[in-house]
Design a protein around this motif. Sequence first.
Motif, mmCIF file in Angstrom:
data_model
loop_
_atom_site.group_PDB
_atom_site.id
_atom_site.type_symbol
_atom_site.label_atom_id
_atom_site.label_comp_id
_atom_site.label_asym_id
_atom_site.label_seq_id
_atom_site.Cartn_x
_atom_site.Cartn_y
_atom_site.Cartn_z
ATOM 1 N N GLY A 68 0.798 -1.224 0.000
ATOM 2 C CA GLY A 68 0.000 0.000 0.000
ATOM 3 C C GLY A 68 0.824 1.263 0.000
ATOM 4 N N THR A 69 0.387 2.251 -0.796
ATOM 5 C CA THR A 69 1.026 3.565 -0.831
ATOM 6 C C THR A 69 0.041 4.691 -0.522
ATOM 7 O OG1 THR A 69 0.580 3.786 -3.199
ATOM 8 C CG2 THR A 69 2.689 2.823 -2.584
ATOM 9 N N ASP A 70 -1.234 4.505 -0.873
ATOM 10 C CA ASP A 70 -2.229 5.581 -0.759
ATOM 11 C C ASP A 70 -3.051 5.445 0.504
ATOM 12 O OD1 ASP A 70 -1.369 6.403 -3.217
ATOM 13 O OD2 ASP A 70 -3.299 6.196 -4.231
ATOM 14 N N MET A 71 -3.323 6.576 1.144
ATOM 15 C CA MET A 71 -4.159 6.529 2.341
ATOM 16 C C MET A 71 -4.752 7.894 2.632
ATOM 17 S SD MET A 71 -2.671 8.058 5.220
ATOM 18 C CE MET A 71 -1.881 9.510 4.540
ATOM 19 N N SER A 72 -5.803 7.862 3.455
ATOM 20 C CA SER A 72 -6.385 9.076 4.020
ATOM 21 C C SER A 72 -6.706 8.768 5.470
ATOM 22 C CB SER A 72 -7.653 9.467 3.265
ATOM 23 O OG SER A 72 -8.200 10.671 3.780
ATOM 24 N N GLY A 73 -6.430 9.735 6.349
ATOM 25 C CA GLY A 73 -6.674 9.489 7.758
ATOM 26 C C GLY A 73 -6.485 10.744 8.592
ATOM 27 N N VAL A 74 -6.241 10.540 9.873
ATOM 28 C CA VAL A 74 -6.143 11.637 10.832
ATOM 29 C C VAL A 74 -4.817 11.545 11.571
ATOM 30 C CG1 VAL A 74 -7.182 12.686 12.873
ATOM 31 C CG2 VAL A 74 -8.650 11.696 11.100
ATOM 32 N N VAL A 75 -4.135 12.677 11.692
ATOM 33 C CA VAL A 75 -2.846 12.723 12.377
ATOM 34 C C VAL A 75 -3.031 12.432 13.855
ATOM 35 C CG1 VAL A 75 -0.892 14.198 13.007
ATOM 36 C CG2 VAL A 75 -1.879 14.351 10.709
ATOM 37 N N GLU A 76 -2.262 11.456 14.351
ATOM 38 C CA GLU A 76 -2.315 11.054 15.766
ATOM 39 C C GLU A 76 -1.127 11.566 16.565
ATOM 40 O OE1 GLU A 76 -4.445 8.742 17.609
ATOM 41 O OE2 GLU A 76 -5.896 9.201 16.036
ATOM 42 N N ALA A 77 0.011 11.762 15.900
ATOM 43 C CA ALA A 77 1.216 12.243 16.580
ATOM 44 C C ALA A 77 2.123 12.885 15.547
ATOM 45 C CB ALA A 77 1.948 11.098 17.281
ATOM 46 N N VAL A 78 2.943 13.814 16.019
ATOM 47 C CA VAL A 78 3.831 14.581 15.143
ATOM 48 C C VAL A 78 5.240 14.534 15.721
ATOM 49 C CG1 VAL A 78 4.307 16.863 14.193
ATOM 50 C CG2 VAL A 78 1.944 16.104 14.434
ATOM 51 N N ALA A 79 6.249 14.311 14.878
ATOM 52 C CA ALA A 79 7.628 14.282 15.341
ATOM 53 C C ALA A 79 8.033 15.643 15.893
ATOM 54 C CB ALA A 79 8.550 13.871 14.202
ATOM 55 N N PRO A 80 8.936 15.667 16.862
ATOM 56 C CA PRO A 80 9.396 16.942 17.425
ATOM 57 C C PRO A 80 9.962 17.871 16.338
ATOM 58 C CG PRO A 80 10.146 15.109 18.767
ATOM 59 C CD PRO A 80 9.550 14.508 17.539
ATOM 60 N N GLY A 81 9.629 19.144 16.458
ATOM 61 C CA GLY A 81 10.140 20.138 15.531
ATOM 62 C C GLY A 81 9.381 20.228 14.226
ATOM 63 N N MET A 82 8.327 19.402 14.073
ATOM 64 C CA MET A 82 7.548 19.406 12.837
ATOM 65 C C MET A 82 6.610 20.599 12.791
ATOM 66 S SD MET A 82 7.586 17.123 10.379
ATOM 67 C CE MET A 82 5.851 17.239 9.994
ATOM 68 N N SER A 83 6.411 21.134 11.602
ATOM 69 C CA SER A 83 5.407 22.170 11.399
ATOM 70 C C SER A 83 4.604 21.805 10.164
ATOM 71 C CB SER A 83 6.057 23.547 11.215
ATOM 72 O OG SER A 83 6.912 23.542 10.082
ATOM 73 N N GLY A 84 3.449 22.389 10.034
ATOM 74 C CA GLY A 84 2.622 22.132 8.867
ATOM 75 C C GLY A 84 1.468 21.193 9.137
ATOM 76 N N PHE A 85 1.641 20.287 10.091
ATOM 77 C CA PHE A 85 0.572 19.363 10.462
ATOM 78 C C PHE A 85 0.499 19.271 11.978
ATOM 79 C CE2 PHE A 85 2.022 17.860 6.288
ATOM 80 C CZ PHE A 85 0.822 17.907 5.591
ATOM 81 N N ALA A 86 -0.726 19.069 12.463
ATOM 82 C CA ALA A 86 -0.959 18.979 13.904
ATOM 83 C C ALA A 86 -1.873 17.801 14.179
ATOM 84 C CB ALA A 86 -1.586 20.275 14.424
ATOM 85 N N VAL A 87 -1.834 17.332 15.428
ATOM 86 C CA VAL A 87 -2.717 16.242 15.843
ATOM 87 C C VAL A 87 -4.168 16.629 15.552
ATOM 88 C CG1 VAL A 87 -3.573 14.938 17.824
ATOM 89 C CG2 VAL A 87 -1.121 15.391 17.587
ATOM 90 N N GLY A 88 -4.892 15.718 14.934
ATOM 91 C CA GLY A 88 -6.286 15.966 14.580
ATOM 92 C C GLY A 88 -6.503 16.388 13.144
ATOM 93 N N ASP A 89 -5.428 16.746 12.435
ATOM 94 C CA ASP A 89 -5.565 17.138 11.028
ATOM 95 C C ASP A 89 -5.962 15.936 10.176
ATOM 96 O OD1 ASP A 89 -4.817 19.699 11.615
ATOM 97 O OD2 ASP A 89 -2.844 19.599 10.670
ATOM 98 N N GLU A 90 -6.869 16.171 9.240
ATOM 99 C CA GLU A 90 -7.203 15.146 8.247
ATOM 100 C C GLU A 90 -6.243 15.294 7.067
ATOM 101 O OE1 GLU A 90 -11.901 14.224 8.842
ATOM 102 O OE2 GLU A 90 -11.400 15.872 7.475
ATOM 103 N N VAL A 91 -5.602 14.192 6.687
ATOM 104 C CA VAL A 91 -4.572 14.243 5.664
ATOM 105 C C VAL A 91 -4.759 13.099 4.668
ATOM 106 C CG1 VAL A 91 -2.863 15.368 7.145
ATOM 107 C CG2 VAL A 91 -2.993 12.871 7.081
ATOM 108 N N PHE A 92 -4.142 13.270 3.487
ATOM 109 C CA PHE A 92 -4.091 12.175 2.523
ATOM 110 C C PHE A 92 -2.757 12.233 1.810
ATOM 111 C CE2 PHE A 92 -4.994 15.620 -0.183
ATOM 112 C CZ PHE A 92 -5.273 15.281 -1.498
ATOM 113 N N GLY A 93 -2.355 11.111 1.222
ATOM 114 C CA GLY A 93 -1.071 11.122 0.545
ATOM 115 C C GLY A 93 -0.713 9.793 -0.072
ATOM 116 N N MET A 94 0.327 9.833 -0.897
ATOM 117 C CA MET A 94 0.974 8.644 -1.455
ATOM 118 C C MET A 94 2.352 8.566 -0.809
ATOM 119 S SD MET A 94 1.944 7.718 -5.432
ATOM 120 C CE MET A 94 3.227 8.972 -5.616
ATOM 121 N N LEU A 95 2.641 7.487 -0.113
ATOM 122 C CA LEU A 95 3.807 7.435 0.755
ATOM 123 C C LEU A 95 4.980 6.701 0.107
ATOM 124 C CD1 LEU A 95 2.081 6.632 4.182
ATOM 125 C CD2 LEU A 95 2.305 8.824 2.970
#
Length: 332
Positions: A68-95
């Motif tokens: 699998g490469t494609d998904m849509s879901g909700v951010v549960e945790a963010v690596a330290p120092g990350m910006s642009g996404f926060a816990v609770g954001d709905e996201v999608f992508g090809m990984l």
Amino acid sequence: MKAIQFHEAGGPEVLRYDEVPVPEIGSGEVLVRVHAAGVNPPDWYLREGLKVMPAEMRPALDFPLVPGTDMSGVVEAVAPGMSGFAVGDEVFGMLRFPGFDGRTYAEYVAAPASDLAHKPADIDHVQAAGAPMALLTAWQYLVDLGHEVPSPFTGQVHQPPSITPGTTVLVNGAAGGVGHFAVQLAKWKGAHVIAVASGRHESFLRELGTDEFIDYTTTRAADVVSGVDVVIDTVGGPDSRRFLTVLKRGGIMLPVFFAEYDPEETARLGITVSNIQVRSNGAQLAEIGNLFDKGRLRVGVDSTYPLSEAGGAHRRASRGHIQGKIILTVSQ
């Protein structure tokens, strides 16, 4: 967590619904609780042992593998120092594509933030999971490559064709994943679009804006079409060259699947053949998301299967004649 794994190459029966650890996230990554995962050809190519690839390009496989490469879901945790996404954001992508370490057939996935975009508000997770690979493929072929990496198949950097009002684009395999997005993007750019598919898909493709429809089961495109500027052939294979004669001199052939062309023949016809290997690109998905929010794009959903029935989804794919995308849903 639950995930689909396989411990050996084979048919859909090798896909197992296993208990595996929740992945840890590294620098630049977020943990996503997956709501839906898209099913794409590289998923079953991987399951089959990548036999579709030339032997010299085939990587060694380290089992067990989560496809699998494609998904849509909700951010549960963010690596330290990350910006642009926060816990609770709905996201999608090809990984992590090109590559086979997306691991999206799972309840949770560690995702590179650079591969993600915020999910468009006007589509649900099932629709969003169906978009990334197929839509990025069409986008990078027709609109913006987004990088300068040469195609591994030609050694050349692809240049998307200029599509403006008055351009004629023929899409072969128009009802499938890449095809139905190629139709919509070509229409968005102002092209006159000719769709080639089986007759059962005509109404679907007309709804997407197709100007002309050819039922390949009754009519050969080469018998009724000529003077086309661009052909995007999502089927490819050894018979793809049959579309060369529909192109005008100076036209461009875009084979999505593996296909070989005689350089002497294409030179004689004055045709350029160009292809890409689609690459993950969160920034492009964000741009594409604006088109969803403006109602310019839609995702065709052929069918949905629970994650535990991934084998059934792959069996559906093997029967062909897919209209849009096949999606795995993950219970929450």
